[in-house]
Design a protein around this motif. Structure first.
Motif, short mmCIF file in Angstrom:
data_model
loop_
_atom_site.label_atom_id
_atom_site.label_comp_id
_atom_site.label_asym_id
_atom_site.label_seq_id
_atom_site.Cartn_x
_atom_site.Cartn_y
_atom_site.Cartn_z
N SER A 1 102.91 6.21 84.44
CA SER A 1 101.62 6.52 84.76
C SER A 1 101.62 5.38 84.82
CB SER A 1 101.29 6.79 83.28
OG SER A 1 101.88 7.90 82.35
N LEU A 2 102.25 4.89 85.94
CA LEU A 2 101.67 3.12 86.79
C LEU A 2 100.60 3.62 87.54
CD1 LEU A 2 105.43 1.88 86.85
CD2 LEU A 2 103.67 0.60 86.25
N LYS A 3 99.48 2.48 87.66
CA LYS A 3 98.56 2.58 88.31
C LYS A 3 98.37 1.55 89.41
CE LYS A 3 96.13 4.09 84.71
NZ LYS A 3 95.03 3.66 83.59
N PRO A 4 97.97 0.86 90.27
CA PRO A 4 97.62 0.10 91.21
C PRO A 4 97.46 -1.34 91.37
CG PRO A 4 96.61 2.90 92.35
CD PRO A 4 96.95 2.50 91.12
N GLY B 1 112.53 -3.86 89.63
CA GLY B 1 110.91 -4.00 90.15
C GLY B 1 110.84 -3.56 91.25
N GLY B 2 110.43 -3.16 92.13
CA GLY B 2 110.27 -2.50 93.24
C GLY B 2 108.74 -1.83 93.97
N LEU B 3 108.84 -0.66 94.53
CA LEU B 3 107.85 -0.06 95.24
C LEU B 3 107.86 1.28 94.76
CD1 LEU B 3 105.05 0.49 97.11
CD2 LEU B 3 106.93 0.49 99.11
N VAL B 4 106.97 1.56 93.81
CA VAL B 4 106.28 2.76 93.75
C VAL B 4 105.40 3.42 93.53
CG1 VAL B 4 105.70 2.66 91.04
CG2 VAL B 4 107.41 4.41 90.97
N GLN B 5 105.13 5.15 93.64
CA GLN B 5 104.09 5.62 93.84
C GLN B 5 102.64 5.62 92.26
OE1 GLN B 5 104.57 9.45 95.99
NE2 GLN B 5 103.96 8.69 97.84
N ALA B 6 101.46 5.49 92.68
CA ALA B 6 101.19 5.81 91.74
C ALA B 6 101.46 6.79 90.40
CB ALA B 6 99.52 5.22 92.07
N GLY B 7 101.33 6.98 89.19
CA GLY B 7 102.12 7.66 88.63
C GLY B 7 103.30 7.15 88.86
N GLY B 8 104.13 7.13 89.48
CA GLY B 8 105.62 7.06 88.79
C GLY B 8 105.93 6.19 87.47
N SER B 9 107.25 5.98 87.77
CA SER B 9 107.70 4.74 86.54
C SER B 9 108.96 4.17 86.81
CB SER B 9 108.52 5.76 85.14
OG SER B 9 107.50 7.09 85.40
N LEU B 10 108.64 2.93 86.30
CA LEU B 10 110.46 2.22 86.66
C LEU B 10 110.10 1.49 84.80
CD1 LEU B 10 108.40 -0.72 89.36
CD2 LEU B 10 110.48 0.95 89.77
N ARG B 11 111.92 0.77 85.25
CA ARG B 11 112.31 0.25 84.24
C ARG B 11 112.67 -1.06 84.44
NH1 ARG B 11 117.54 1.10 79.74
NH2 ARG B 11 118.55 0.89 81.63
N LEU B 12 112.33 -2.29 83.67
CA LEU B 12 112.17 -3.52 84.03
C LEU B 12 113.31 -4.20 83.23
CD1 LEU B 12 108.92 -5.32 84.95
CD2 LEU B 12 110.52 -4.02 86.28
N SER B 13 114.51 -5.07 83.93
CA SER B 13 115.41 -5.45 83.06
C SER B 13 115.37 -6.48 82.59
CB SER B 13 116.98 -5.23 83.19
OG SER B 13 117.08 -3.65 83.16
N CYS B 14 115.67 -7.14 81.56
CA CYS B 14 115.99 -9.06 81.53
C CYS B 14 117.24 -8.55 80.97
CB CYS B 14 114.69 -9.08 80.66
SG CYS B 14 114.50 -11.64 80.23
#
Length: 122
Positions: free
Chosen positions: A85-88, A9-22
């Motif tokens: 394509s993350l959104k707020p 997790g973390g802070l990213v701007q709208a339109g960005g991407s993140l990959r979560l792991s479990c």
């Protein structure tokens, strides 16, 4: 018992991407279906995506379809959630969970991680 721990997790701007792991430990992770849920500020916990124990079946919430991808690597005892394509409005604490079958309901899962914060800035 299965212990689950989310990361990525973390802070990213709208339109960005993140990959979560479990990351899973304890009993055989490959025996369980895995789900991802999220809980935003002042909101109830909601379903995001789920994947079967083999990885052969997955389903998504409407809000996640086409932008999020759930996957797993049983050899590494790890599941993933790729979010593009993350959104707020996706700002939330994201939880992974393990259970006997894929389910969009949180009651279908027996084991939960502590969650990881995802914040999307506009």
């Amino acid at each position: 018992q299965v212990q689950l721990r989310e990361s990525g997790g973390g802070l990213v701007q709208a339109g960005g991407s993140l990959r979560l792991s479990c990351a899973a430990s304890g009993r055989t992770f490959s025996s369980y279906a895995m789900g991802w849920f999220r809980q935003g500020p002042g909101k109830e916990r909601e379903f995001v995506a789920a994947i079967s124990w083999s990885g052969g079946f997955s389903n998504y919430a409407v809000s996640a379809k086409g932008r999020f991808t759930i996957s797993r690597d049983n050899a590494k005892n790890t599941g993933y959630l790729q979010m593009n394509s993350l959104k707020p409005e996706a700002t939330a604490v994201y939880y992974c969970a393990a259970g006997p079958r894929t389910s969009s309901g949180y009651r279908g899962y027996d084991y939960w991680g502590q969650g990881t914060q995802v914040t999307i800035s506009s």
